[in-house]
Design an enzyme around this catalytic site. Structure first.
Site, PDB file in Angstrom:
ATOM      1  N   LYS A  73      37.559  30.036  37.771  1.00  0.00           N
ATOM      2  CA  LYS A  73      38.423  30.797  36.958  1.00  0.00           C
ATOM      3  C   LYS A  73      38.451  32.319  37.492  1.00  0.00           C
ATOM      4  O   LYS A  73      39.426  32.983  37.296  1.00  0.00           O
ATOM      5  CB  LYS A  73      38.230  31.101  35.168  1.00  0.00           C
ATOM      6  CG  LYS A  73      36.809  31.908  35.072  1.00  0.00           C
ATOM      7  CD  LYS A  73      36.704  32.186  33.563  1.00  0.00           C
ATOM      8  CE  LYS A  73      35.370  33.033  33.226  1.00  0.00           C
ATOM      9  NZ  LYS A  73      35.586  33.608  31.876  1.00  0.00           N
ATOM     10  N   ASP A  74      37.405  32.500  38.410  1.00  0.00           N
ATOM     11  CA  ASP A  74      37.436  34.075  39.053  1.00  0.00           C
ATOM     12  C   ASP A  74      38.146  33.843  40.814  1.00  0.00           C
ATOM     13  O   ASP A  74      38.146  34.667  41.300  1.00  0.00           O
ATOM     14  CB  ASP A  74      35.965  34.100  39.135  1.00  0.00           C
ATOM     15  CG  ASP A  74      35.287  34.781  38.007  1.00  0.00           C
ATOM     16  OD1 ASP A  74      36.023  34.942  37.108  1.00  0.00           O
ATOM     17  OD2 ASP A  74      34.073  34.594  37.706  1.00  0.00           O
ATOM     18  N   ARG A 118      43.885  38.222  28.352  1.00  0.00           N
ATOM     19  CA  ARG A 118      44.091  37.225  27.817  1.00  0.00           C
ATOM     20  C   ARG A 118      43.550  36.991  26.163  1.00  0.00           C
ATOM     21  O   ARG A 118      44.272  36.663  25.462  1.00  0.00           O
ATOM     22  CB  ARG A 118      43.800  35.851  28.495  1.00  0.00           C
ATOM     23  CG  ARG A 118      43.699  34.657  27.786  1.00  0.00           C
ATOM     24  CD  ARG A 118      43.037  33.607  28.876  1.00  0.00           C
ATOM     25  NE  ARG A 118      41.795  33.785  28.998  1.00  0.00           N
ATOM     26  CZ  ARG A 118      40.593  33.443  28.117  1.00  0.00           C
ATOM     27  NH1 ARG A 118      41.310  32.908  27.134  1.00  0.00           N
ATOM     28  NH2 ARG A 118      39.549  33.655  28.373  1.00  0.00           N
ATOM     29  N   ARG A 119      42.321  37.442  26.255  1.00  0.00           N
ATOM     30  CA  ARG A 119      41.504  37.278  24.988  1.00  0.00           C
ATOM     31  C   ARG A 119      42.042  38.452  23.939  1.00  0.00           C
ATOM     32  O   ARG A 119      42.218  37.926  22.734  1.00  0.00           O
ATOM     33  CB  ARG A 119      39.957  37.399  25.185  1.00  0.00           C
ATOM     34  CG  ARG A 119      39.275  36.209  25.976  1.00  0.00           C
ATOM     35  CD  ARG A 119      37.957  36.386  26.243  1.00  0.00           C
ATOM     36  NE  ARG A 119      37.297  35.314  26.786  1.00  0.00           N
ATOM     37  CZ  ARG A 119      36.337  35.343  27.597  1.00  0.00           C
ATOM     38  NH1 ARG A 119      36.023  36.566  28.133  1.00  0.00           N
ATOM     39  NH2 ARG A 119      35.680  34.140  28.007  1.00  0.00           N
ATOM     40  N   ARG A 149      32.344  45.048  30.461  1.00  0.00           N
ATOM     41  CA  ARG A 149      32.175  44.101  31.540  1.00  0.00           C
ATOM     42  C   ARG A 149      30.384  44.048  31.907  1.00  0.00           C
ATOM     43  O   ARG A 149      29.945  44.829  31.360  1.00  0.00           O
ATOM     44  CB  ARG A 149      33.002  44.653  32.886  1.00  0.00           C
ATOM     45  CG  ARG A 149      34.581  44.451  32.731  1.00  0.00           C
ATOM     46  CD  ARG A 149      35.048  45.103  33.874  1.00  0.00           C
ATOM     47  NE  ARG A 149      34.548  43.965  34.919  1.00  0.00           N
ATOM     48  CZ  ARG A 149      34.551  44.341  36.141  1.00  0.00           C
ATOM     49  NH1 ARG A 149      34.783  45.704  36.564  1.00  0.00           N
ATOM     50  NH2 ARG A 149      33.979  43.670  37.290  1.00  0.00           N
ATOM     51  N   ARG A 185      26.297  42.236  28.544  1.00  0.00           N
ATOM     52  CA  ARG A 185      27.110  42.306  27.483  1.00  0.00           C
ATOM     53  C   ARG A 185      26.179  42.053  25.826  1.00  0.00           C
ATOM     54  O   ARG A 185      26.721  42.713  25.057  1.00  0.00           O
ATOM     55  CB  ARG A 185      28.411  41.028  27.422  1.00  0.00           C
ATOM     56  CG  ARG A 185      29.203  41.365  28.597  1.00  0.00           C
ATOM     57  CD  ARG A 185      30.318  40.486  28.740  1.00  0.00           C
ATOM     58  NE  ARG A 185      30.862  40.430  30.228  1.00  0.00           N
ATOM     59  CZ  ARG A 185      32.042  39.788  30.395  1.00  0.00           C
ATOM     60  NH1 ARG A 185      32.932  39.431  29.547  1.00  0.00           N
ATOM     61  NH2 ARG A 185      32.599  39.550  31.462  1.00  0.00           N
ATOM     62  N   CYS A 199      45.651  40.177  36.619  1.00  0.00           N
ATOM     63  CA  CYS A 199      44.846  40.505  35.624  1.00  0.00           C
ATOM     64  C   CYS A 199      45.506  41.523  34.598  1.00  0.00           C
ATOM     65  O   CYS A 199      44.792  41.893  33.443  1.00  0.00           O
ATOM     66  CB  CYS A 199      43.555  41.395  36.144  1.00  0.00           C
ATOM     67  SG  CYS A 199      42.439  40.278  37.118  1.00  0.00           S
TER      68      CYS A 199
END
Length: 360
Positions: free
Chosen positions: A123-124, A178-179, A196, A202, A289
């Site tokens: 995904k990155d 997205r979230r 981040r 986190r 992004c």
């Protein structure tokens, strides 16, 4: 941690061939240098985060399990590379160049020969790889779902209404548009602040009450042996995952036929099919992004014992959640790329133009 296991028999001839050639070259090194031939150990590039290292070492375990001679020869050397995405944590990725910044320095090292291949969270990876590089291998997908991690001020989780656990006006630490968009579409009262860093960073910030809750990929928690930290697991029908979430991908130089053949021996068929569909969807939408985009594919047996069907769900939204469009498409796994493109065109055609304006 679950190790990646392929879904089809392995063509061990590729592994044995590479191992035999590597052993022969190693013996010759004592007498002369063979021009234009690879020297051992093979250098494996990876980010330096705890999760990236776990994923890289799990990948090497899979690779050497099917060719023990490579392990016994010490054929691989891990190279940790600090990326811009890891270094700059006080700004959104979109402000500093996008999610490709988690791979930029790694791919520079791959292109100039400082490493031989690189391991990534799929995904990155940018949708279009730099010229001369290819995605040579995808490993079996971990659980692709997102999870909520709750602070002390939250209520008891309700499976029927997963966001009800958050108090009115709760501050959610998050770096993913997205979230954020999907949550705001349901709970416009929520507030979002930039959070981040790696998984532990986190969690530490949440424990320090810098926010009321945060979101993480369940795959990362599971790989780190921290799945018990997931307070609310969000079904993909509630929170559409990111394209490639939970999949480990390996990039190599396109010209490196020998290494590509080696890696093809551990390719997971299902991971490749779903990743192809999800990345084709992303490419068609040309999302940055700043664009909330979700893509989640899975293989579903049509009948017991029958050929599977690929089911792909795509999502486009505004960052503030004021617009959200979600659609699905199904077809043969061999048509994965076409399905992704078709769904992407459909979503783009029926979304407001301003959502994609920054990508024009």
């Amino acid at each position: 941690m679950e190790s990646a296991k392929p879904s089809a028999p392995f063509p061990s001839s590729a592994l044995q061939k590479v191992a035999a050639e590597a052993a022969a070259r190693q013996r010759k090194e004592a007498t002369h240098t063979e021009p234009h031939r690879r020297q051992l150990p093979l250098k494996v590039g990876t980010r330096a985060s705890p999760l990236a290292l776990v994923q890289t070492r799990a990948f090497l375990t899979v690779l050497t399990r099917f060719c023990p001679v490579l392990r016994d020869m010490g054929a691989f050397q891990e190279h940790q590379i600090s990326t811009t995405g890891d270094q700059v944590l006080n700004r959104k990725l979109a402000e500093i160049g996008g999610k490709g910044l988690f791979a930029k320095e790694i791919h520079e090292a791959l292109l100039d020969g400082r490493i031989d291949f690189a391991v990534h969270s799929l995904k990155d990876l940018e949708t279009t790889l730099p010229p001369g590089l290819v995605l040579a291998c995808t490993l079996k997908r971990e659980d692709a779902r997102d999870v909520l991690i709750l602070g002390p001020g939250c209520g008891e989780p309700d499976p029927a209404d997963p966001y009800a656990v958050l108090p009115q006006g709760a501050l959610v630490g998050c770096a993913s548009v997205r979230r954020q968009a999907q949550m705001l579409h349901v709970r416009p009262d929520l507030k979002f602040g930039l959070l981040r860093g790696n998984v532990q960073t986190r969690l530490d910030k949440l424990a320090a009450r810098q926010c009321d809750a945060t979101l993480l990929a369940y795959a990362g928690l599971r790989r780190l042996g921290m799945e018990d930290r997931a307070d609310v697991i969000l079904d993909p029908t509630i929170m559409v995952p990111a394209a490639g979430q939970g999949i480990v991908g390996v990039t190599v130089r396109e010209s490196d036929v020998e290494l590509r053949e080696l890696l093809s021996a551990i390719e997971d068929y299902e991971a490749r099919a779903v990743a192809t569909a999800e990345r084709a969807l992303l490419a068609e939408l040309d999302g940055s992004c700043r664009t909330p985009i979700g893509g989640y594919a899975r293989l579903i047996p049509v009948v017991a014992g029958g050929a599977p069907e690929l089911h792909l769900t795509g999502l486009v939204a505004r960052e503030d959640g004021s617009f959200l469009l979600k659609r699905s498409i199904s077809g043969a796994p061999s048509d994965a790329a076409r399905l992704g493109r078709d769904l992407g065109r459909s979503l783009r055609a029926d979304s407001p133009a301003d959502i994609f304006a920054e990508n024009a």
